[in-house]
Design a protein around this motif. Structure first.
Motif, PDB file in Angstrom:
ATOM      1  N   ILE A 105       0.835  -1.208   0.000  1.00  0.00           N
ATOM      2  CA  ILE A 105       0.000   0.000   0.000  1.00  0.00           C
ATOM      3  C   ILE A 105       0.869   1.256   0.000  1.00  0.00           C
ATOM      4  CG2 ILE A 105      -1.681   1.337   1.339  1.00  0.00           C
ATOM      5  CD1 ILE A 105      -2.908  -1.138   0.041  1.00  0.00           C
ATOM      6  N   LEU A 106       1.869   1.290   0.871  1.00  0.00           N
ATOM      7  CA  LEU A 106       2.730   2.477   0.955  1.00  0.00           C
ATOM      8  C   LEU A 106       3.511   2.702  -0.338  1.00  0.00           C
ATOM      9  CD1 LEU A 106       3.973   2.090   4.628  1.00  0.00           C
ATOM     10  CD2 LEU A 106       2.311   3.742   3.745  1.00  0.00           C
ATOM     11  N   MET A 114      -1.260   5.742  -6.631  1.00  0.00           N
ATOM     12  CA  MET A 114      -2.561   5.983  -6.003  1.00  0.00           C
ATOM     13  C   MET A 114      -2.413   7.093  -4.966  1.00  0.00           C
ATOM     14  SD  MET A 114      -3.973   2.116  -5.269  1.00  0.00           S
ATOM     15  CE  MET A 114      -5.717   2.450  -5.201  1.00  0.00           C
ATOM     16  N   THR A 115      -3.489   7.820  -4.725  1.00  0.00           N
ATOM     17  CA  THR A 115      -3.501   8.809  -3.648  1.00  0.00           C
ATOM     18  C   THR A 115      -4.002   8.127  -2.380  1.00  0.00           C
ATOM     19  OG1 THR A 115      -5.776   9.494  -4.065  1.00  0.00           O
ATOM     20  CG2 THR A 115      -4.034  10.647  -5.304  1.00  0.00           C
ATOM     21  N   GLN A 116      -3.880   8.838  -1.260  1.00  0.00           N
ATOM     22  CA  GLN A 116      -4.384   8.290  -0.010  1.00  0.00           C
ATOM     23  C   GLN A 116      -5.880   8.025  -0.104  1.00  0.00           C
ATOM     24  OE1 GLN A 116      -3.157  10.366   3.542  1.00  0.00           O
ATOM     25  NE2 GLN A 116      -1.190  10.907   2.640  1.00  0.00           N
ATOM     26  N   ALA A 117      -6.592   8.937  -0.725  1.00  0.00           N
ATOM     27  CA  ALA A 117      -8.041   8.767  -0.872  1.00  0.00           C
ATOM     28  C   ALA A 117      -8.369   7.551  -1.734  1.00  0.00           C
ATOM     29  CB  ALA A 117      -8.650  10.023  -1.486  1.00  0.00           C
ATOM     30  N   ASP A 118      -7.574   7.329  -2.783  1.00  0.00           N
ATOM     31  CA  ASP A 118      -7.787   6.156  -3.639  1.00  0.00           C
ATOM     32  C   ASP A 118      -7.596   4.867  -2.848  1.00  0.00           C
ATOM     33  OD1 ASP A 118      -8.214   7.788  -5.835  1.00  0.00           O
ATOM     34  OD2 ASP A 118      -6.126   7.646  -6.544  1.00  0.00           O
ATOM     35  N   VAL A 119      -6.557   4.827  -2.021  1.00  0.00           N
ATOM     36  CA  VAL A 119      -6.261   3.632  -1.219  1.00  0.00           C
ATOM     37  C   VAL A 119      -7.391   3.372  -0.233  1.00  0.00           C
ATOM     38  CG1 VAL A 119      -4.734   2.707   0.563  1.00  0.00           C
ATOM     39  CG2 VAL A 119      -3.757   3.770  -1.468  1.00  0.00           C
ATOM     40  N   ILE A 120      -7.851   4.422   0.417  1.00  0.00           N
ATOM     41  CA  ILE A 120      -8.936   4.275   1.393  1.00  0.00           C
ATOM     42  C   ILE A 120     -10.192   3.738   0.708  1.00  0.00           C
ATOM     43  CG2 ILE A 120     -10.505   5.586   2.888  1.00  0.00           C
ATOM     44  CD1 ILE A 120      -8.037   7.426   3.473  1.00  0.00           C
ATOM     45  N   SER A 124     -10.557  -0.183   1.423  1.00  0.00           N
ATOM     46  CA  SER A 124     -11.331  -0.033   2.670  1.00  0.00           C
ATOM     47  C   SER A 124     -10.439   0.002   3.908  1.00  0.00           C
ATOM     48  CB  SER A 124     -12.363  -1.154   2.801  1.00  0.00           C
ATOM     49  OG  SER A 124     -13.234  -1.157   1.709  1.00  0.00           O
ATOM     50  N   ILE A 125      -9.312   0.665   3.787  1.00  0.00           N
ATOM     51  CA  ILE A 125      -8.415   0.832   4.923  1.00  0.00           C
ATOM     52  C   ILE A 125      -8.821   2.114   5.640  1.00  0.00           C
ATOM     53  CG2 ILE A 125      -6.018   1.238   5.624  1.00  0.00           C
ATOM     54  CD1 ILE A 125      -5.186  -0.466   3.244  1.00  0.00           C
ATOM     55  N   PRO A 126      -9.018   2.064   6.951  1.00  0.00           N
ATOM     56  CA  PRO A 126      -9.408   3.271   7.674  1.00  0.00           C
ATOM     57  C   PRO A 126      -8.364   4.385   7.517  1.00  0.00           C
ATOM     58  CG  PRO A 126      -9.683   1.335   9.055  1.00  0.00           C
ATOM     59  CD  PRO A 126      -8.964   0.890   7.810  1.00  0.00           C
ATOM     60  N   LYS A 127      -8.858   5.603   7.450  1.00  0.00           N
ATOM     61  CA  LYS A 127      -7.992   6.764   7.251  1.00  0.00           C
ATOM     62  C   LYS A 127      -6.958   6.873   8.365  1.00  0.00           C
ATOM     63  CE  LYS A 127      -8.334  11.729   6.408  1.00  0.00           C
ATOM     64  NZ  LYS A 127      -9.270  12.862   6.286  1.00  0.00           N
ATOM     65  N   SER A 128      -7.381   6.619   9.598  1.00  0.00           N
ATOM     66  CA  SER A 128      -6.454   6.727  10.736  1.00  0.00           C
ATOM     67  C   SER A 128      -5.355   5.664  10.653  1.00  0.00           C
ATOM     68  CB  SER A 128      -7.208   6.609  12.061  1.00  0.00           C
ATOM     69  OG  SER A 128      -7.889   5.368  12.126  1.00  0.00           O
ATOM     70  N   THR A 129      -5.705   4.481  10.192  1.00  0.00           N
ATOM     71  CA  THR A 129      -4.713   3.414  10.050  1.00  0.00           C
ATOM     72  C   THR A 129      -3.684   3.783   8.995  1.00  0.00           C
ATOM     73  OG1 THR A 129      -6.362   1.754  10.668  1.00  0.00           O
ATOM     74  CG2 THR A 129      -4.405   0.960   9.511  1.00  0.00           C
ATOM     75  N   LEU A 130      -4.152   4.253   7.859  1.00  0.00           N
ATOM     76  CA  LEU A 130      -3.247   4.660   6.789  1.00  0.00           C
ATOM     77  C   LEU A 130      -2.350   5.807   7.247  1.00  0.00           C
ATOM     78  CD1 LEU A 130      -2.381   4.258   3.872  1.00  0.00           C
ATOM     79  CD2 LEU A 130      -4.180   5.847   3.189  1.00  0.00           C
ATOM     80  N   HIS A 131      -2.921   6.748   7.978  1.00  0.00           N
ATOM     81  CA  HIS A 131      -2.144   7.888   8.483  1.00  0.00           C
ATOM     82  C   HIS A 131      -1.037   7.420   9.426  1.00  0.00           C
ATOM     83  CE1 HIS A 131      -1.368  12.045   9.432  1.00  0.00           C
ATOM     84  NE2 HIS A 131      -1.488  11.782  10.724  1.00  0.00           N
ATOM     85  N   ARG A 132      -1.347   6.442  10.287  1.00  0.00           N
ATOM     86  CA  ARG A 132      -0.329   5.887  11.202  1.00  0.00           C
ATOM     87  C   ARG A 132       0.799   5.218  10.431  1.00  0.00           C
ATOM     88  NH1 ARG A 132      -4.476   4.168  14.669  1.00  0.00           N
ATOM     89  NH2 ARG A 132      -4.517   2.207  13.537  1.00  0.00           N
ATOM     90  N   TRP A 133       0.457   4.458   9.390  1.00  0.00           N
ATOM     91  CA  TRP A 133       1.487   3.805   8.570  1.00  0.00           C
ATOM     92  C   TRP A 133       2.407   4.847   7.947  1.00  0.00           C
ATOM     93  CZ3 TRP A 133      -1.944   0.032   5.237  1.00  0.00           C
ATOM     94  CH2 TRP A 133      -2.500  -0.940   6.075  1.00  0.00           C
ATOM     95  N   LEU A 134       1.822   5.884   7.425  1.00  0.00           N
ATOM     96  CA  LEU A 134       2.613   6.943   6.767  1.00  0.00           C
ATOM     97  C   LEU A 134       3.511   7.649   7.777  1.00  0.00           C
ATOM     98  CD1 LEU A 134      -0.104   8.302   4.343  1.00  0.00           C
ATOM     99  CD2 LEU A 134       2.009   7.138   3.694  1.00  0.00           C
ATOM    100  N   GLN A 135       2.998   7.900   8.970  1.00  0.00           N
ATOM    101  CA  GLN A 135       3.812   8.549  10.006  1.00  0.00           C
ATOM    102  C   GLN A 135       5.007   7.666  10.395  1.00  0.00           C
ATOM    103  OE1 GLN A 135       1.015   9.440  13.163  1.00  0.00           O
ATOM    104  NE2 GLN A 135       1.155  11.631  12.689  1.00  0.00           N
ATOM    105  N   LYS A 136       4.783   6.382  10.515  1.00  0.00           N
ATOM    106  CA  LYS A 136       5.862   5.468  10.907  1.00  0.00           C
ATOM    107  C   LYS A 136       6.944   5.388   9.836  1.00  0.00           C
ATOM    108  CE  LYS A 136       3.266   2.590  14.078  1.00  0.00           C
ATOM    109  NZ  LYS A 136       2.717   1.272  14.372  1.00  0.00           N
TER     110      LYS A 136
END
Length: 139
Positions: A105-106, A114-120, A124-136
């Protein structure tokens, strides 16, 4: 690895070649002949009992390929679906994302595919989960 199309025989063959396991060892472990092993390499799918034995021999969870496919490509379930008492199968509360899934995904986001919105939307990955992955990954 692309999880959309799974050819389990090719995956097994690649790992056998990578680990340099001899055909004699494989035949002895599986208690099968060389022709059977070659047929497995050409098969798109195999019996789960045989797949379990290959997983043990090669020390790799081949079932995870299918789990990853389900996480990425299965349609989302109904949100307020009533649960019946006759359900005997275990119910899982949330998806468990493997490191391979996260990397997949990353990579799509960082490559601009893909954009973050496309991935979500697509997975169907929660926005908060994707945001945590990106931060890490930024740390």
């Amino acid at each position: 690895m692309l999880y959309k199309v799974i050819h389990i025989g090719q995956s097994i063959k690649e790992l056998v070649d990578q680990k340099e396991i001899t055909i004699e060892r494989i035949c002895n472990f599986l208690n099968k002949d060389e022709e059977f092993v070659n047929n497995v390499y050409e098969s798109k799918s195999i019996d789960t009992d045989i797949l379990l034995r290959w997983s043990k021999l090669l020390e790799y969870d081949f079932f995870r390929l299918y789990s990853s496919h389900l996480i990425l490509y299965a349609p989302p379930s109904a949100v307020n679906k009533p649960q019946t008492k006759s359900d005997k199968a275990p119910q899982f509360r949330k998806n468990i994302y493997t490191q391979e899934i996260k990397d997949f995904i990353l990579k799509k986001i960082t490559s601009g595919e893909m954009t973050q919105a496309d991935v979500i939307k697509e997975y169907s990955i929660p926005k908060s989960t994707l945001h945590r992955w990106l931060q890490k990954t930024q740390q």
